[in-house]
Design a protein around this motif. Structure first.
Motif, PDB file in Angstrom:
ATOM      1  N   ASP A 186      -3.492   5.527  22.016  1.00  0.00           N
ATOM      2  CA  ASP A 186      -2.580   6.411  21.288  1.00  0.00           C
ATOM      3  C   ASP A 186      -1.915   7.364  22.277  1.00  0.00           C
ATOM      4  O   ASP A 186      -2.593   8.042  23.040  1.00  0.00           O
ATOM      5  N   SER A 229      -3.824   6.782  11.884  1.00  0.00           N
ATOM      6  CA  SER A 229      -5.284   6.862  11.983  1.00  0.00           C
ATOM      7  C   SER A 229      -5.862   7.047  10.593  1.00  0.00           C
ATOM      8  O   SER A 229      -5.246   7.697   9.735  1.00  0.00           O
ATOM      9  N   LEU A 244       0.209   6.840  17.159  1.00  0.00           N
ATOM     10  CA  LEU A 244      -0.396   6.759  15.825  1.00  0.00           C
ATOM     11  C   LEU A 244       0.113   7.903  14.943  1.00  0.00           C
ATOM     12  O   LEU A 244      -0.653   8.737  14.459  1.00  0.00           O
ATOM     13  N   VAL A 261      -1.324  -1.970  14.102  1.00  0.00           N
ATOM     14  CA  VAL A 261      -2.706  -2.114  14.568  1.00  0.00           C
ATOM     15  C   VAL A 261      -3.257  -3.476  14.161  1.00  0.00           C
ATOM     16  O   VAL A 261      -3.847  -4.197  14.981  1.00  0.00           O
ATOM     17  N   ILE A 315      -6.612  -0.081  21.637  1.00  0.00           N
ATOM     18  CA  ILE A 315      -5.439   0.673  21.213  1.00  0.00           C
ATOM     19  C   ILE A 315      -5.421   2.013  21.933  1.00  0.00           C
ATOM     20  O   ILE A 315      -6.387   2.773  21.862  1.00  0.00           O
ATOM     21  N   PRO A 337      -7.747   3.877  14.581  1.00  0.00           N
ATOM     22  CA  PRO A 337      -6.394   3.326  14.430  1.00  0.00           C
ATOM     23  C   PRO A 337      -6.316   2.335  13.276  1.00  0.00           C
ATOM     24  O   PRO A 337      -7.214   1.512  13.083  1.00  0.00           O
ATOM     25  N   THR A 338      -5.241   2.427  12.515  1.00  0.00           N
ATOM     26  CA  THR A 338      -5.033   1.498  11.418  1.00  0.00           C
ATOM     27  C   THR A 338      -3.537   1.385  11.153  1.00  0.00           C
ATOM     28  O   THR A 338      -2.741   2.137  11.709  1.00  0.00           O
ATOM     29  N   TYR A 391      -4.401  -6.553  16.795  1.00  0.00           N
ATOM     30  CA  TYR A 391      -5.687  -7.248  16.804  1.00  0.00           C
ATOM     31  C   TYR A 391      -5.503  -8.746  16.568  1.00  0.00           C
ATOM     32  O   TYR A 391      -6.216  -9.573  17.154  1.00  0.00           O
ATOM     33  N   GLU A 393       1.827   2.716  12.276  1.00  0.00           N
ATOM     34  CA  GLU A 393       0.874   3.199  13.285  1.00  0.00           C
ATOM     35  C   GLU A 393       0.299   4.519  12.800  1.00  0.00           C
ATOM     36  O   GLU A 393       1.039   5.499  12.643  1.00  0.00           O
TER      37      GLU A 393
END
Length: 259
Positions: free
Chosen positions: A66, A37, A29, A48, A64, A43-44, A52, A35
């Protein structure tokens, strides 16, 4: 007959158990907006969202994990994670250790150079006395050794440390994808220059890595990529996370990840 039925029941039970297990996706991340946070440490990013969506497609919850980029393939091989979605390009070396899905994106390598380095084109870097920084385990690391054998190659774990070295003139150039080069140049424009020319003969296809022997999971991932692409999923992610950058790439006639 009883043995056959027992074996079939055991096989089906094993399959059902595997389907009920969460899908553990490894990524580092530290590569926004793919990748990263958010402000709460959650996580976003593009990878990510993609992870999902994959879990939803195959009917498994997603976790997820990291971890450092260089540790992703070892973690996959030792079954600490089930797959890698971390802007990972397909290379012959990696294919010896893991399997890859169909490509879902492509990139190539560019350079961020110090303004006092005297480098105006990629071939200028292939000279004694020149120093090139790469991030450990990335395609830039492998390619640097191939294209710039006369330069001194310095390997770093953190991108932030590399940018500091380049901006201070301690190294001449950093090799990475053009999005990263563009973003770091925009933050350090007084000391650096982006060289977006493609010095490689081929682009770098990105794919999902999974363990050898797990062909069923690989087939599911390939089916997901086909459907997600057909439904415009990757273009939606680009619009969500990379609208401004996509416009810049188009203006400069630079190939984009999902084109």
């Amino acid at each position: 007959m009883k043995k056959i039925l027992f074996s079939l029941t055991l096989l089906l039970s094993s399959f059902a158990f595997a389907q009920n297990q969460p899908l553990i996706i490894g990524m580092e991340l530290a590569y926004p907006p793919f990748e990263m946070s958010d402000e709460n440490g959650k996580p976003t990013g593009i990878s990510v969202d993609m992870a999902y969506a994959l879990g939803e497609f195959i009917g498994r919850d997603v976790i997820i994990e990291d971890m450092a980029y260089g540790g992703l393939i070892p973690a996959l091989k030792t079954k600490k994670i089930d797959a890698v979605i971390s802007s990972m390009s397909i290379t012959e070396e990696r294919k010896l250790s893991v399997n890859f899905s169909k490509p879902y994106a492509k990139s190539y390598l560019a350079m961020l150079v110090n303004n006092k380095s005297g480098i105006t084109k990629s071939s200028d870097l292939n000279a004694k006395g020149k120093k090139v920084a790469v991030k450990k385990g990335t395609s830039g690391h492998t390619v640097a050794e191939k294209y710039f054998p006369n330069a001194e190659i310095l390997v770093f774990d953190k991108e932030s440390a590399i940018i500091l070295e380049v901006s201070q003139g301690k190294v001449d150039a950093f090799i990475y994808d053009p999005l990263t080069i563009y973003k770091n140049w925009s933050k350090n424009s007084e000391a650096t220059t982006p060289l977006l020319e493609q010095f490689e003969t081929e682009s770098q296809p990105w794919a999902v890595a999974y363990r050898k022997g797990e062909d069923d999971l690989g087939a599911q991932i390939d089916d997901f990529i086909d459907e997600y692409k057909a439904n415009g999923g990757f273009n939606k992610l680009a619009d969500k996370y990379l609208g401004e950058e996509r416009a810049f790439f188009k203006e400069k006639n630079v190939p984009f990840f999902f084109d």
